[in-house]
Design an enzyme around this catalytic site. Structure first.
Site, mmCIF file in Angstrom:
data_model
loop_
_atom_site.group_PDB
_atom_site.id
_atom_site.type_symbol
_atom_site.label_atom_id
_atom_site.label_comp_id
_atom_site.label_asym_id
_atom_site.label_seq_id
_atom_site.Cartn_x
_atom_site.Cartn_y
_atom_site.Cartn_z
ATOM 1 N N CYS A 12 0.786 -1.237 0.000
ATOM 2 C CA CYS A 12 0.000 0.000 0.000
ATOM 3 C C CYS A 12 0.822 1.293 0.000
ATOM 4 O O CYS A 12 0.817 2.044 -0.969
ATOM 5 C CB CYS A 12 -0.952 -0.002 1.196
ATOM 6 S SG CYS A 12 -2.135 -1.362 1.183
ATOM 7 N N ASP A 35 -3.997 0.163 -5.981
ATOM 8 C CA ASP A 35 -2.633 0.372 -5.489
ATOM 9 C C ASP A 35 -1.769 -0.871 -5.627
ATOM 10 O O ASP A 35 -0.572 -0.793 -5.912
ATOM 11 C CB ASP A 35 -2.635 0.883 -4.040
ATOM 12 C CG ASP A 35 -3.278 -0.087 -3.050
ATOM 13 O OD1 ASP A 35 -3.956 -1.041 -3.487
ATOM 14 O OD2 ASP A 35 -3.103 0.110 -1.833
ATOM 15 N N ASN A 36 -2.354 -2.057 -5.404
ATOM 16 C CA ASN A 36 -1.630 -3.323 -5.553
ATOM 17 C C ASN A 36 -2.639 -4.448 -5.710
ATOM 18 O O ASN A 36 -3.848 -4.205 -5.728
ATOM 19 C CB ASN A 36 -0.692 -3.586 -4.368
ATOM 20 C CG ASN A 36 -1.363 -3.443 -3.025
ATOM 21 O OD1 ASN A 36 -1.073 -2.517 -2.275
ATOM 22 N ND2 ASN A 36 -2.271 -4.347 -2.692
#
Length: 454
Positions: free
Chosen positions: A74, A251-252
């Protein structure tokens, strides 16, 4: 003569001011979800998850099939998004909050700071998760318009409505970040999804525990989309749909073992949909390979904010929006070092169209677990049942990784068959190692010394 010069100067200043006032605004909305996987949206081919907001954005803009975060964690990922620099160079090696306390170097100039200095009004709504505040100094924060903490995306978007409608002549940059679909999968307005209906990705085991968690995750993705639906409507109602660049990313990767905190495809390859209001093309699907290091340069080019390409590790993809493919956008570099401070496991990645090289710099250590991934029902079920495999991957291979992993993604999309020790691939391995090292040199990676010292 002096009086004439002064009058002329004042006249030119007035002309320039008038030109600036008449110029169309260049607004930006950067919409970031938390832990959303690549194929987890309607426009990405999932018929179960309902994402009308993202689907409509894709129909009006460009959808990337090969977009990647550069670090599957994050805070570190968000620092790359907001600086255009890999986290190994900007100092945000891992989480910003609590005792982890990683922070961005004070020499780094972020996207919100650049835009604010360039005359933009800037706002951060929802999850922030970078530090220190001075390096990411938004003018307005979610608490100015809505509670922010714990708000549902649709509620948070209602607060952002006031920011968009504000009586302010300056163009705006809205950084809107949902907490969804991060674990724990929170309260939701979305309809419940039945476990039997979910599509279990090939990197996860297909069992009751995984299906239950995926069902909860699906509903959380739908919840994340609700904020985008509201924001798009606000932009249309205010006339800003025609002057606002919208970028949607995660974000991921999905918060399941094998994805988040891993540099395998499910951890890095993510949704990215962009609508440039100045382009007539709609519904474009592109295979250009981009990363989150390219986000800041792209936004700065769109807004006309002065910056040098040499200041960033990424580059603007504004010119290739609307193109189904783009020569020269055929490889990416990724860099991961920490998640939580207790999770030191640096990995570097070079990926092109066909092959992917992973360098596990701490391969002598067992692969560490984020607390939420360890506690997941999916992982605990494997431990309770003494499973020998995690989907297609042996448990031993997941927990103890070699220094180098080399995969043929065409033949082995699940990254199970490591070719790094195969005699037939030694020339390719050496070539990709050299390219990986060159990327480390280009991006000022301190961990490059590991080539010589270990």
């Amino acid at each position: 003569m002096r009086t004439l010069f002064i009058h002329y100067t004042l006249y030119m200043l007035l002309v320039l001011a008038t030109i600036g006032a008449d110029a169309a605004p260049k607004n930006v909305v950067l919409y970031v979800t938390d832990d959303q996987g690549t194929n987890d949206a309607g426009c990405y081919g999932n018929p179960v998850i309902k994402t009308p907001g993202l689907d409509s954005l894709a129909a009006a803009g460009t959808r990337f099939t090969h977009a990647f975060c550069t670090t599957p964690s994050c805070s570190a990922s968000r620092s790359v998004i907001l600086t255009g620099l890999h986290n190994h160079a900007n100092g945000q090696y891992g989480h910003a909050h609590s005792y982890h306390h990683f922070t961005t170097f004070d020499t780094v100039k972020s996207l919100p700071n650049r835009l604010r200095e360039g005359g933009y009004r800037t706002a951060s709504f929802g999850k922030y998760h970078v530090a220190p505040k001075e390096q990411y100094n938004f003018e307005f924060w979610a608490r100015d318009f809505a509670d922010g903490k714990g708000n549902l995306p649709s509620e948070l978007a209602a607060g952002a409505d006031a920011f968009i409608r504000a009586d302010d002549p300056r163009p705006f940059f809205l950084y809107f970040c949902t907490l969804e679909p991060h674990r724990p999968f929170r309260r939701t307005e979305a309809a419940a999804v039945h476990p039997k209906d979910v599509i279990v990705p090939s990197f996860l085991p297909d069992n009751a525990a995984t299906r239950q968690e995926l069902a909860e995750y699906y509903s959380s993705v739908e919840q994340a989309d609700s904020g985008l639906v509201r924001l798009i409507q606000t932009l249309k109602d205010t006339g800003h749909w025609e002057d606002t660049l919208i970028i949607y990313i995660s974000d991921n990767g999905i918060a399941f073992p094998g994805a988040k905190t891993n540099v395998y495809e499910p951890g890095l390859r993510l949704p990215c949909v962009v609508r440039n209001p100045e382009l007539p093309t709609e519904g474009v699907v592109t295979d250009a390979m981009i990363t989150w290091a390219d986000i800041t340069p792209t936004i700065l080019e769109f807004t006309g904010t002065p910056a040098s390409e040499a200041e960033f590790h990424g580059r603007s993809f504004l010119s290739i929006l609307g193109e189904t493919s783009a020569p020269g956008w055929d490889s990416i570099f990724a860099s991961h070092t920490f998640h939580e401070i207790t999770m030191y496991y640096p990995m570097r990645v070079l990926r092109d169209r066909k092959y992917k090289l992973i360098w596990n710099l701490a391969s002598g250590l067992p692969f560490p677990f984020a607390s939420d991934l360890w506690e997941s029902k999916t992982w605990q079920h494997l431990l309770i049942t003494d499973a020998t495999h995690f989907a297609k991957r042996p448990m031993e291979a997941y927990l103890h990784r070699p220094a180098f992993e080399l995969y043929d993604l065409d033949a082995d999309p699940d990254e199970v068959h490591n070719l790094a020790e195969d005699p037939d691939y030694q020339a390719l391995l050496a070539e990709m190692q050299a390219r990986l090292k060159a990327e480390q040199e280009r991006t000022n990676d301190p961990w490059i010394l590991k080539w010589e010292h270990e």
